[in-house]
Scaffold this active site. Sequence first.
Site, PDB file in Angstrom:
ATOM      1  N   VAL A  89       0.848  -1.191   0.000  1.00 40.72           N
ATOM      2  CA  VAL A  89       0.000   0.000   0.000  1.00 40.72           C
ATOM      3  C   VAL A  89       0.884   1.242   0.000  1.00 40.72           C
ATOM      4  O   VAL A  89       0.605   2.221  -0.685  1.00 40.72           O
ATOM      5  CB  VAL A  89      -1.009  -0.001   1.187  1.00 40.72           C
ATOM      6  N   SER A 222       1.356   7.275   6.347  1.00 39.24           N
ATOM      7  CA  SER A 222       2.247   6.875   5.256  1.00 39.24           C
ATOM      8  C   SER A 222       3.555   7.655   5.387  1.00 39.24           C
ATOM      9  O   SER A 222       3.600   8.711   6.033  1.00 39.24           O
ATOM     10  CB  SER A 222       1.583   7.112   3.905  1.00 39.24           C
ATOM     11  N   HIS A 298       8.180  -6.823  10.107  1.00 34.40           N
ATOM     12  CA  HIS A 298       7.282  -6.222   9.095  1.00 34.40           C
ATOM     13  C   HIS A 298       6.243  -7.247   8.602  1.00 34.40           C
ATOM     14  O   HIS A 298       6.235  -7.633   7.430  1.00 34.40           O
ATOM     15  CB  HIS A 298       8.102  -5.666   7.921  1.00 34.40           C
ATOM     16  N   ILE A 299       5.368  -7.650   9.534  1.00 34.08           N
ATOM     17  CA  ILE A 299       4.374  -8.684   9.206  1.00 34.08           C
ATOM     18  C   ILE A 299       2.947  -8.135   9.250  1.00 34.08           C
ATOM     19  O   ILE A 299       1.987  -8.899   9.357  1.00 34.08           O
ATOM     20  CB  ILE A 299       4.496  -9.911  10.147  1.00 34.08           C
TER      21      ILE A 299
HETATM   22  O1  LIG Z   1       4.092  -2.192   4.497  1.00 32.11           O
HETATM   23  C1  LIG Z   1       3.461  -2.748   3.680  1.00 32.11           C
HETATM   24  C2  LIG Z   1       2.753  -2.111   2.632  1.00 32.11           C
HETATM   25  O2  LIG Z   1       2.963  -0.915   2.371  1.00 32.11           O
HETATM   26  O3  LIG Z   1       1.945  -2.792   1.988  1.00 32.11           O
END
Ligand SMILES: O=CC(=O)O
Length: 332
Positions: A89, A222, A298-299
Site C-alpha cells: 500500500v 504513510s 514487518h508482518i
Molecule cells: O508495508 C506494507 C505495505 O505498504 O503494503
Amino acid sequence: MATTNTPARVIVTFPLPEQGQRLLENYACKHDWELIQWRDSEINMTRGQFLDQVNRGADGILCKMTIRIDEDVLARAGDRLKVVSTMTVGCDHIDCCSLKARNVPLGHTPGVLTDATADLAVALTLAVCRRLGEAMQAVCNGEWGAWNPTWLLGTEIRGKTLGVLGLGRIGLATAKRLRAFGVSRLIYHSTKEKPEAAQVDGEFVTLEQLLRESDILCICCSLNASTRHMIGYTQLCAMKPTAILVNVARGDVIVQDDLERALREGKIAAAGLDVTTPEPLPPSHPLANMKNCIVLPHIGSATVETRNAMSVLAVENLLAGLQGRKMPAEYV
Ligand SMILES: O=CC(=O)O
C-alpha cells in the site's frame, strides 16, 4: 516503443503468493507476455539484477518495497514502460513524481490489507502493554519460578488515552479495534481533520498535543517528505514517561537512534515496532535486544488471505496498466 506484435516484457521482482501467481501465469499465457520473474523467495533480487533486466526492456514492472523505482530505473526503461505495480500500500520506495512526469501509472494495494494490519497493530499494542516478549523469554530462559503477584506487571488499555498518528484506513481500523478495549479518549493527528473520526469519537489535535497526551501512540501514517523523521528525540521527550509507542507504518517516520536513546533513558516506557530502518534489522541492533522494545519483522499484512488479495490486486493493476485501462487501485 514495442509494436503491437511484440510481446509485452513483464518484470516481476519476486514470487507471488499462490493466487496472484496463478493469475499472473494465466495472464502471461493468455496475452503472450515475456515474463521475467525472480523466483527465489529467500533471497531478494538485487538492484543490479533488476537493472540488468530493465536494460533489456520492460513494458510492465511488478515490484515490492525492496527495490527503489527511481529516475534511474525509469530512464533505463524509457518510453516502453507502461505500468508499475507494487504489491504494497505504501509507495515510499517509488519516485512517484518521476512516474507522473513520465505518465507511467502506478498501482498499489490499498484496502485489502487494512484489517490484517490493524489486527497486527492491536496485537503489538497488547504485546507491549502486557510485556509478552519478556514473558516468553522468561519461559525459555527458565526464569519462571513461583507465581509472584508483582512479576511481569504490564499496563491496561482500559481508561487510557489512545493517540493515532495518521487516521487513514489503517489508523481508523486500529482505532475502532482499540476502542473496544475501553480507551477513555481517542485523539489523532493527520494532514487534516477527518470526518470519519466521528466513527471512533476521535478528536483532532496538534502533533504536540498528541505527543503530550497519548498514553498509547500508534503510528499509522504513510511515509512521505512531511512524515519522514517526524518523531525524533525532542518529540519523544515530549511524551509521557509511561507512554507506549507502536509503529506499523514505516521505520523512517521515527529517528530510530533517537528512539533507542529515549527508551534507554526512560523518556517513554516501551515501544512495539513492526517496521524498522533498515529491514531486516540486524539481530545485534540495540532495539532488538531491549526489554522494553518488541520488534517484529514487518508482518502487518502477513496473513494468507491478505497476501493473496494483495497479489491478485497487484496483478490486476499490472494487466490494466499494460492494456491502457483504468487500474482497480491506482496510486494518486
Ligand atoms: O508495508 C506494507 C505495505 O505498504 O503494503
